[in-house]
Write a protein that holds these residues in place. Structure first.
Motif, PDB file in Angstrom:
ATOM      1  N   TYR A  98     -54.010 -34.128  30.552  1.00 47.13           N
ATOM      2  CA  TYR A  98     -54.740 -34.258  31.583  1.00 47.13           C
ATOM      3  C   TYR A  98     -54.733 -33.266  32.821  1.00 47.13           C
ATOM      4  O   TYR A  98     -53.720 -33.106  33.416  1.00 47.13           O
ATOM      5  N   ASN A  99     -55.663 -32.354  32.759  1.00 46.18           N
ATOM      6  CA  ASN A  99     -55.701 -31.279  33.631  1.00 46.18           C
ATOM      7  C   ASN A  99     -54.174 -30.538  33.831  1.00 46.18           C
ATOM      8  O   ASN A  99     -53.673 -30.140  34.628  1.00 46.18           O
ATOM      9  N   SER A 100     -53.943 -30.227  32.563  1.00 42.32           N
ATOM     10  CA  SER A 100     -52.631 -29.509  32.123  1.00 42.32           C
ATOM     11  C   SER A 100     -52.647 -28.518  31.065  1.00 42.32           C
ATOM     12  O   SER A 100     -51.567 -28.256  30.629  1.00 42.32           O
ATOM     13  N   LEU A 122     -60.987 -27.495  23.993  1.00 40.00           N
ATOM     14  CA  LEU A 122     -61.600 -28.484  24.047  1.00 40.00           C
ATOM     15  C   LEU A 122     -61.382 -29.495  25.384  1.00 40.00           C
ATOM     16  O   LEU A 122     -60.257 -29.978  25.303  1.00 40.00           O
ATOM     17  N   LYS A 123     -62.068 -29.437  26.427  1.00 38.45           N
ATOM     18  CA  LYS A 123     -61.645 -30.239  27.706  1.00 38.45           C
ATOM     19  C   LYS A 123     -63.018 -30.987  28.078  1.00 38.45           C
ATOM     20  O   LYS A 123     -63.945 -30.247  28.087  1.00 38.45           O
ATOM     21  N   LYS A 124     -62.876 -32.252  28.532  1.00 37.34           N
ATOM     22  CA  LYS A 124     -63.877 -33.184  28.941  1.00 37.34           C
ATOM     23  C   LYS A 124     -63.380 -34.032  29.953  1.00 37.34           C
ATOM     24  O   LYS A 124     -62.359 -35.142  29.586  1.00 37.34           O
ATOM     25  N   ASN A 125     -63.844 -34.031  31.020  1.00 33.64           N
ATOM     26  CA  ASN A 125     -63.447 -34.894  31.847  1.00 33.64           C
ATOM     27  C   ASN A 125     -62.108 -34.879  32.287  1.00 33.64           C
ATOM     28  O   ASN A 125     -61.524 -35.883  32.912  1.00 33.64           O
ATOM     29  N   GLY A 126     -61.660 -33.724  32.311  1.00 30.43           N
ATOM     30  CA  GLY A 126     -60.102 -33.557  32.549  1.00 30.43           C
ATOM     31  C   GLY A 126     -59.401 -33.626  31.597  1.00 30.43           C
ATOM     32  O   GLY A 126     -58.254 -33.039  31.845  1.00 30.43           O
ATOM     33  N   PHE A 127     -59.669 -34.181  30.705  1.00 29.87           N
ATOM     34  CA  PHE A 127     -58.690 -34.326  29.430  1.00 29.87           C
ATOM     35  C   PHE A 127     -58.985 -33.173  28.541  1.00 29.87           C
ATOM     36  O   PHE A 127     -59.738 -32.724  28.071  1.00 29.87           O
ATOM     37  N   GLU A 128     -57.555 -32.720  28.039  1.00 29.49           N
ATOM     38  CA  GLU A 128     -57.680 -31.765  26.996  1.00 29.49           C
ATOM     39  C   GLU A 128     -57.284 -32.455  25.583  1.00 29.49           C
ATOM     40  O   GLU A 128     -56.537 -33.150  25.631  1.00 29.49           O
ATOM     41  N   PRO A 164     -59.732 -43.933  17.586  1.00 34.39           N
ATOM     42  CA  PRO A 164     -59.946 -42.648  17.045  1.00 34.39           C
ATOM     43  C   PRO A 164     -61.050 -42.119  17.681  1.00 34.39           C
ATOM     44  O   PRO A 164     -62.191 -42.884  18.129  1.00 34.39           O
ATOM     45  N   ALA A 165     -60.991 -40.788  18.244  1.00 31.31           N
ATOM     46  CA  ALA A 165     -62.212 -40.086  19.041  1.00 31.31           C
ATOM     47  C   ALA A 165     -61.920 -38.762  19.286  1.00 31.31           C
ATOM     48  O   ALA A 165     -60.942 -38.060  19.151  1.00 31.31           O
ATOM     49  N   LEU A 166     -63.124 -37.984  19.516  1.00 22.50           N
ATOM     50  CA  LEU A 166     -63.121 -36.435  19.901  1.00 22.50           C
ATOM     51  C   LEU A 166     -64.269 -36.193  20.389  1.00 22.50           C
ATOM     52  O   LEU A 166     -65.500 -36.731  20.274  1.00 22.50           O
ATOM     53  N   PRO A 167     -64.330 -35.611  21.869  1.00 26.38           N
ATOM     54  CA  PRO A 167     -65.564 -35.332  22.313  1.00 26.38           C
ATOM     55  C   PRO A 167     -66.754 -34.547  21.542  1.00 26.38           C
ATOM     56  O   PRO A 167     -66.208 -33.759  20.525  1.00 26.38           O
ATOM     57  N   CYS A 168     -67.867 -34.875  21.587  1.00 26.59           N
ATOM     58  CA  CYS A 168     -68.885 -34.357  20.552  1.00 26.59           C
ATOM     59  C   CYS A 168     -68.991 -32.876  20.562  1.00 26.59           C
ATOM     60  O   CYS A 168     -69.229 -32.147  19.433  1.00 26.59           O
ATOM     61  N   LEU A 236     -70.704 -43.267  20.138  1.00 25.80           N
ATOM     62  CA  LEU A 236     -70.882 -42.347  19.079  1.00 25.80           C
ATOM     63  C   LEU A 236     -71.455 -40.996  19.579  1.00 25.80           C
ATOM     64  O   LEU A 236     -70.800 -39.875  18.933  1.00 25.80           O
ATOM     65  N   LYS A 237     -72.325 -40.869  20.214  1.00 24.80           N
ATOM     66  CA  LYS A 237     -73.102 -39.500  20.482  1.00 24.80           C
ATOM     67  C   LYS A 237     -72.176 -38.679  21.624  1.00 24.80           C
ATOM     68  O   LYS A 237     -72.189 -37.436  21.220  1.00 24.80           O
ATOM     69  N   GLU A 238     -71.269 -39.263  22.301  1.00 28.19           N
ATOM     70  CA  GLU A 238     -70.184 -38.370  23.202  1.00 28.19           C
ATOM     71  C   GLU A 238     -69.002 -38.330  22.555  1.00 28.19           C
ATOM     72  O   GLU A 238     -68.295 -37.170  22.993  1.00 28.19           O
ATOM     73  N   TYR A 239     -68.395 -39.305  21.791  1.00 24.75           N
ATOM     74  CA  TYR A 239     -67.159 -39.401  21.318  1.00 24.75           C
ATOM     75  C   TYR A 239     -66.781 -39.610  19.992  1.00 24.75           C
ATOM     76  O   TYR A 239     -65.662 -39.692  19.438  1.00 24.75           O
TER      77      TYR A 239
END
Length: 370
Positions: A98-100, A122-128, A164-168, A236-239
């Motif tokens: 997170y922001n690192s 890939l970074k979204k909302n501070g998370f790498e 399980p997830a990944l930013p779209c 689903l659409k975002e992650y």
């Protein structure tokens, strides 16, 4: 009977600071009516238990704050002492930091990085993010979870909005691009939410969950696979979290969509939508996540009462709260609200279903708990 659950974090919380704090927290939860805890065991690229896997790959076997201790083992002992079930929560999932800038994980394994369309980390909302579509990354996460399953006396494992997830916006690494090209004879579209591209990547994550489910059950068929995803179909659409498919394929035993709304009207609206999406058997697996504290926000006593009451009216027999410290603020005011219901007997109108043997066994435990 139903799940009365709470998440135990290592952020903005003192619970994991000592064995004494853990024992006091478990006693408080048991007295308040809780029967399941979901303790964090994977956060910012570190485990909260001594991990041979992390030691072999990264030369760091546990979050340095807990060196010389095993918070997970301590929680299990203290929870068992008061009759509470333990389902370890892999909070960070496929997020590495997170922001690192990727943190320790991607510094050592840069090839594991997820990439956006510009080739950037890939970074979204501070998370790498690690690349959740990569077989090596999936193997690593699976190994971590199975390490806990094999080595601890637990009742299940839990993923969340990052597992399980990944930013779209991810999936634009060379390997994933080539995999897609071989499947469809074209390159991925630049629009990360194009339907075929979105669903193809979501299916890869669903198949990972299927493997996790099978591997956990192969070790111990009575263990529960619990998931706390974002709300469908936003998730689903975002992650790339196709929780509808997870339920249809029977890949989760209990599910806790994060209905994190800060007013009751919004919470009620989402509960209505979620319950309308489920059949009776799926509804029996539902125990929504309710936000009771985040930063300076804390749910009001009235909102808490309304949310629980409305859950029962919709056939939802339990919930999980984020997170423990919200119960203890202002001299345990929210804990006292739950005791006043009383929470442990507040069954309302639980849904009927033909749930599988594992869930029935778990619910029998919860019934015997009180």
């Amino acid at each position: 009977m139903a799940i009365r659950g709470v998440w135990i974090t290592n952020t903005d919380s003192r619970v994991l600071h000592s064995r004494q704090n853990i024992a006091e927290a478990m006693a408080f939860l048991a007295q308040t009516g809780f029967n399941v805890v979901f303790p964090d065991v994977w956060n910012k690229g570190f485990t909260l238990y001594p991990s041979p896997i992390m030691r072999s790959l990264f030369d760091v076997e546990i979050d340095p704050r807990y060196q010389g201790r095993d918070p997970l083992a301590e929680i299990i002992v203290e929870a068992r002492r008061v009759g509470i079930k333990v389902i370890p929560w892999f909070e960070y999932g496929f997020a590495s930091s997170y922001n690192s800038d990727g943190g320790m994980i991607l510094a050592k394994k840069p090839e594991w990085a997820a990439r956006d369309i510009n080739g950037n980390l890939l970074k979204k909302n501070g998370f790498e993010w690690m690349n959740a579509l990569d077989p090596q990354v999936q193997e690593f996460m699976l190994d971590l979870m199975l390490e806990v399953v094999r080595n601890y006396d637990i009742d299940g494992v839990q993923g969340d909005d990052r597992l399980p997830a990944l930013p779209c916006e991810g999936g634009y690494d060379a390997s994933t691009i080539e995999h897609y090209r071989q499947s469809f004879h074209c390159y991925p579209p630049s629009n990360p939410k194009e339907s075929q591209w979105l669903q193809w990547r979501a299916n890869i994550l669903t198949n990972f969950l299927a493997r996790l489910y099978q591997e956990v059950k192969a070790i111990n068929s009575d263990l529960l696979v619990s998931m706390s995803p974002n709300i469908y179909d936003w998730g689903l659409k975002e992650y790339l979290q196709d929780s509808k498919a997870w339920l249809e394929r029977g890949l989760v035993d209990i599910i806790h969509p994060q209905i994190y709304r800060r007013d009751f009207a919004s919470y009620k609206q989402v509960v209505d939508r979620v319950t309308q999406q489920l059949n009776r058997e799926q509804l029996a697996k539902l125990s929504p996540g309710i936000l009771i504290k985040l930063g300076s926000y804390r749910i009001s006593a009235e909102h808490l009462r309304q949310a629980i009451s409305y859950n029962r009216s919709r056939g939802i027999s339990g919930e999980v709260f984020f997170f423990y410290e919200g119960l203890r603020e202002d001299q345990d005011v929210l804990g006292k609200v739950l005791r006043s219901l009383p929470y442990n007997n507040y069954s309302g109108h639980p849904a009927n279903s033909n749930s599988n043997r594992r869930i029935q066994s778990f619910f029998r435990f919860l019934q015997n708990r009180f």
